[in-house]
Scaffold this motif. Structure first.
Motif, PDB file in Angstrom:
ATOM      1  N   MET A 274       0.722  -1.034  -0.009  1.00 43.34           N
ATOM      2  CA  MET A 274      -0.068  -0.118  -0.129  1.00 43.34           C
ATOM      3  C   MET A 274       0.712   1.271  -0.016  1.00 43.34           C
ATOM      4  O   MET A 274       0.322   2.353   0.219  1.00 43.34           O
ATOM      5  N   GLU A 275       2.159   1.094  -0.302  1.00 47.05           N
ATOM      6  CA  GLU A 275       3.006   2.248  -0.392  1.00 47.05           C
ATOM      7  C   GLU A 275       2.688   3.541  -1.239  1.00 47.05           C
ATOM      8  O   GLU A 275       2.521   4.352  -0.940  1.00 47.05           O
ATOM      9  N   LYS A 276       1.936   3.071  -2.420  1.00 44.07           N
ATOM     10  CA  LYS A 276       1.752   4.050  -3.445  1.00 44.07           C
ATOM     11  C   LYS A 276       0.723   4.852  -3.003  1.00 44.07           C
ATOM     12  O   LYS A 276       0.410   5.774  -3.105  1.00 44.07           O
ATOM     13  N   ALA A 277      -0.527   4.002  -2.502  1.00 51.48           N
ATOM     14  CA  ALA A 277      -1.696   4.590  -2.041  1.00 51.48           C
ATOM     15  C   ALA A 277      -1.314   5.518  -0.957  1.00 51.48           C
ATOM     16  O   ALA A 277      -2.027   6.580  -0.729  1.00 51.48           O
ATOM     17  N   ALA A 278      -0.506   5.213  -0.055  1.00 47.73           N
ATOM     18  CA  ALA A 278      -0.112   6.053   1.277  1.00 47.73           C
ATOM     19  C   ALA A 278       0.534   7.120   0.630  1.00 47.73           C
ATOM     20  O   ALA A 278       0.142   8.528   1.240  1.00 47.73           O
ATOM     21  N   ALA A 279       1.500   7.349  -0.279  1.00 47.93           N
ATOM     22  CA  ALA A 279       2.166   8.380  -0.810  1.00 47.93           C
ATOM     23  C   ALA A 279       0.992   9.394  -1.434  1.00 47.93           C
ATOM     24  O   ALA A 279       1.400  10.394  -1.420  1.00 47.93           O
ATOM     25  N   PHE A 280       0.354   8.660  -2.293  1.00 45.46           N
ATOM     26  CA  PHE A 280      -0.530   9.915  -3.112  1.00 45.46           C
ATOM     27  C   PHE A 280      -2.028  10.355  -2.433  1.00 45.46           C
ATOM     28  O   PHE A 280      -2.703  11.013  -2.904  1.00 45.46           O
TER      29      PHE A 280
ATOM     30  N   ARG B 160       0.787  12.127   5.821  1.00 44.38           N
ATOM     31  CA  ARG B 160       1.048  11.063   7.035  1.00 44.38           C
ATOM     32  C   ARG B 160       2.251  10.169   6.524  1.00 44.38           C
ATOM     33  O   ARG B 160       3.076   9.971   7.197  1.00 44.38           O
ATOM     34  N   TYR B 161       2.194   9.917   5.085  1.00 47.14           N
ATOM     35  CA  TYR B 161       3.452   8.901   4.558  1.00 47.14           C
ATOM     36  C   TYR B 161       4.831   9.553   4.783  1.00 47.14           C
ATOM     37  O   TYR B 161       5.691   9.250   4.914  1.00 47.14           O
ATOM     38  N   GLY B 162       4.563  11.097   4.273  1.00 42.85           N
ATOM     39  CA  GLY B 162       5.740  11.797   4.333  1.00 42.85           C
ATOM     40  C   GLY B 162       6.510  11.887   5.714  1.00 42.85           C
ATOM     41  O   GLY B 162       7.368  11.540   5.961  1.00 42.85           O
ATOM     42  N   ALA B 163       5.524  11.877   6.925  1.00 42.79           N
ATOM     43  CA  ALA B 163       6.194  12.018   7.982  1.00 42.79           C
ATOM     44  C   ALA B 163       6.596  10.592   8.730  1.00 42.79           C
ATOM     45  O   ALA B 163       7.411  10.598   9.365  1.00 42.79           O
TER      46      ALA B 163
END
Length: 591
Positions: A378-384, A389-392
């Motif tokens: 789910m990394e791409k979903a989290a990033a975009f 939140r993903y950046g933090a």
């Protein structure tokens, strides 16, 4: 001397600045305007001045023979919220089919909060003129949260005086993306489209927990006129782009590949690929996007910044390290947005010990402190879809406070960024999960200068494919808090800017225009800051209760220069006619 009019509508406001053709010159010798300085106005004194949008400012124009002429500025209204033009209500709320939404008693619902103006010409400088307006907020109805509005205005220009007039209005269709959420600031792109924003993105975690009570669901029920609709928060919080065709039709898209956050505005570098964002709110984060192709924001790579503070003086200073969040296309992220929920993307816990033992990240962003872990795949979903939140989670700094608009100074390779309040996460907070920013409180805010360089690497040592990478920033222009209110009730120095919001840089005039959104001044002001002389001049005052918004600097539109400016709550739209720097004053044509 012929005086140019400053035209600022009660929907959108604009100051008209004098052009070179209005300046006296020697009758037989062509001259050029070499410099324009602004002579500021005093803060309003009378109740009439305090309750109206107005200017008493002037422009001092220097000619190539060394002579100088002083030109008065003036202000006009273009439209008022609630006014009817060709059967349509200015700023009116509309549903998915473009029909007006009314209250149960049939009364109209319209916004008094115009935020952004993009005046543009299609088919070149002599083509038809259109003005795009954002309406940031809307009164609630019986259901609750209302869909917001973006309007396309048809504009005609008086070729003799330069004055603008709205002749028709039309709401812009965002039905392909569930309507538009809190459209804030924006900018005219280098390829002549309008780049807008959706700020204060809805919290998908809170929506999933109580969808029936969610503002997103209220929004959807009003927008679709369907009492059973349940909204999708991942459709909101994106950069928008509007293309106007020569026949006056507007096409709107959302750029899902640019991430999802509280977009204030975007600023495009001279390569037409590198884009910086203002992320508005508390505990927010700087972002950079590098498009795959120039002039095409439908696919690219998203980065977030870690801030390494180097000074706490004069608004503070520090260096940037960029963290790559991922690469995506609009289409693939939109597909994810339509199918996923927050709990599909993240594992959560409220137990600090369990979190530490099981690889959770302890972060603090706009929604507060959380313990999160991205689910496998789910990394791409989290990033975009959850960019902040993903950046933090990856180590980017989510401590900035009320990060507003950014604007490029292309000649000097600088970016300017408004920070409305140096408060909250920007202060020393040893109890926060991280404490990258540790500055003295400055409630009146700061404008930062950001420096750019090529040949940069991200935090993993990978080359960043751009020659316009921000490397550091420092305070350039500060407000000043007062220890106690003055006689007029100001809590910030009245002759300095307070709480900068919209900013725009004019390359020709070497001037940064600044709009306030402040409760620290009894009236909000618009300012002109010369980056060479460091002179700050007040050039317009908004009615008490209204902020200044909607700045857009326009050079040589059919021989005229304009500064668009609005007032929000109460609402105004207008423009200033700016002097044309470098235009020759021809013999026999001077007034």
């Amino acid at each position: 001397m012929n005086k140019k009019k400053l035209v600022i509508p009660v929907l959108s406001a604009a100051l008209l600045f004098p052009t070179a053709a209005n300046v006296f010159a020697q009758p037989n010798k062509p001259l050029e305007v070499t410099k324009v300085d602004f002579i500021g106005m005093e803060a309003p004194k009378t109740q009439e001045e305090k309750s109206t949008m107005h200017t008493h400012a002037k422009a001092l124009v220097t000619l190539s023979d060394g002579s100088q002429k002083t030109m008065e500025l003036d202000y006009h209204s273009l439209a008022k919220p609630g006014e009817v033009i060709n059967g349509k209500i200015v700023g009116g709320a509309v549903d998915v089919n473009g029909n007006a939404i009314t209250r149960a008693d049939g009364s109209p619902i319209f916004s008094t909060a115009p935020d952004m103006n993009s005046l543009l010409s299609v088919n070149g400088k002599s083509g038809k003129l259109y003005l795009i307006n954002h309406f940031e907020s809307m009164p609630k109805n019986e259901i609750g949260e209302m869909p917001k509005a973006v309007y396309l205005n048809t504009v005609v220009q008086n070729k003799e005086t330069g004055e603008l007039k709205i002749t028709d209005i039309e709401p812009i269709d965002f039905s392909a993306d569930g309507g538009v959420w809190t459209p804030c600031a924006g900018v005219l792109s280098p390829w002549n489209t309008h780049l807008g924003s959706e700020e204060y993105e809805p919290d998908a975690r809170a929506h999933e927990k109580k969808p029936e009570n969610s503002k997103v669901t209220q929004f959807a029920r009003n927008y679709y006129q369907d009492a059973n609709a349940v909204g999708n928060p991942y459709l909101y919080g994106h950069t928008t782009e509007i293309t106007v065709s020569p026949n006056g039709k507007a096409e709107a898209v959302k750029h899902y590949s640019m991430g999802r956050l509280s977009f204030e505005n975007v600023a495009v570098a001279p390569d037409n690929r590198t884009v910086y964002y203002g992320d508005d709110g508390g505990y927010v984060m700087p972002f950079m996007y590098i498009a795959d192709k120039a002039g095409d924001l439908s696919a690219g790579t998203l980065y977030a910044a870690k801030f390494n503070q180097t000074s706490a003086e004069n608004g503070g200073a520090g260096e940037f390290e960029w963290i790559e969040l991922g690469h995506a296309t609009d289409e693939e992220v939109k597909d994810l947005a339509q199918t996923l929920t927050f709990s599909d993307i993240f594992e959560t816990t409220n137990d600090p010990a369990y979190a530490e033992a099981n690889g959770f990240s302890h972060i603090k962003t706009t929604v507060g402190e959380e313990y999160l872990k991205v689910k496998p795949g789910m990394e791409k979903a989290a990033a975009f879809l959850e960019s902040r939140r993903y950046g933090a989670i990856l180590g980017a700094t989510s401590e900035f406070n009320k990060m507003e608009t950014l604007t490029f100074n292309k000649a000097d390779n600088k970016v300017y960024m408004a920070m409305s309040y140096v408060e909250g996460g920007m202060l020393e907070n040893p109890n926060d999960p991280v404490d990258d920013i540790r500055l003295p409180k400055l409630s009146a805010g700061t404008i930062y200068q950001m420096n750019i360089a090529a040949n940069q690497k991200d935090m993993n040592g990978n080359t960043i494919n751009s020659d316009y990478v921000v490397t550091d920033m420092h305070g350039m222009l500060n407000g000043e808090d007062l220890p106690s209110p003055d006689a007029d009730g100001n809590t910030a120095h009245p002759d300095k800017m307070a709480n900068p919001d919209n900013i725009v840089y004019d390359e020709e005039l070497r001037t940064l225009f600044i709009a306030e959104d402040s409760g620290m001044h009894t009236n909000n002001f618009g300012w002109a800051y010369n980056i060479d002389t460091k002179e700050l001049e007040r050039i317009i005052s908004a009615p008490d209760g209204g902020e200044v918004t909607g700045l857009q600097a326009i050079n040589d539109l059919n021989g005229e220069n304009y500064l668009m400016v609005s007032s929000q709550n109460p609402g105004n739209i207008g423009y200033i006619d700016l002097p044309n720097v470098g235009e020759k004053i021809k013999p026999g044509k001077n007034k």
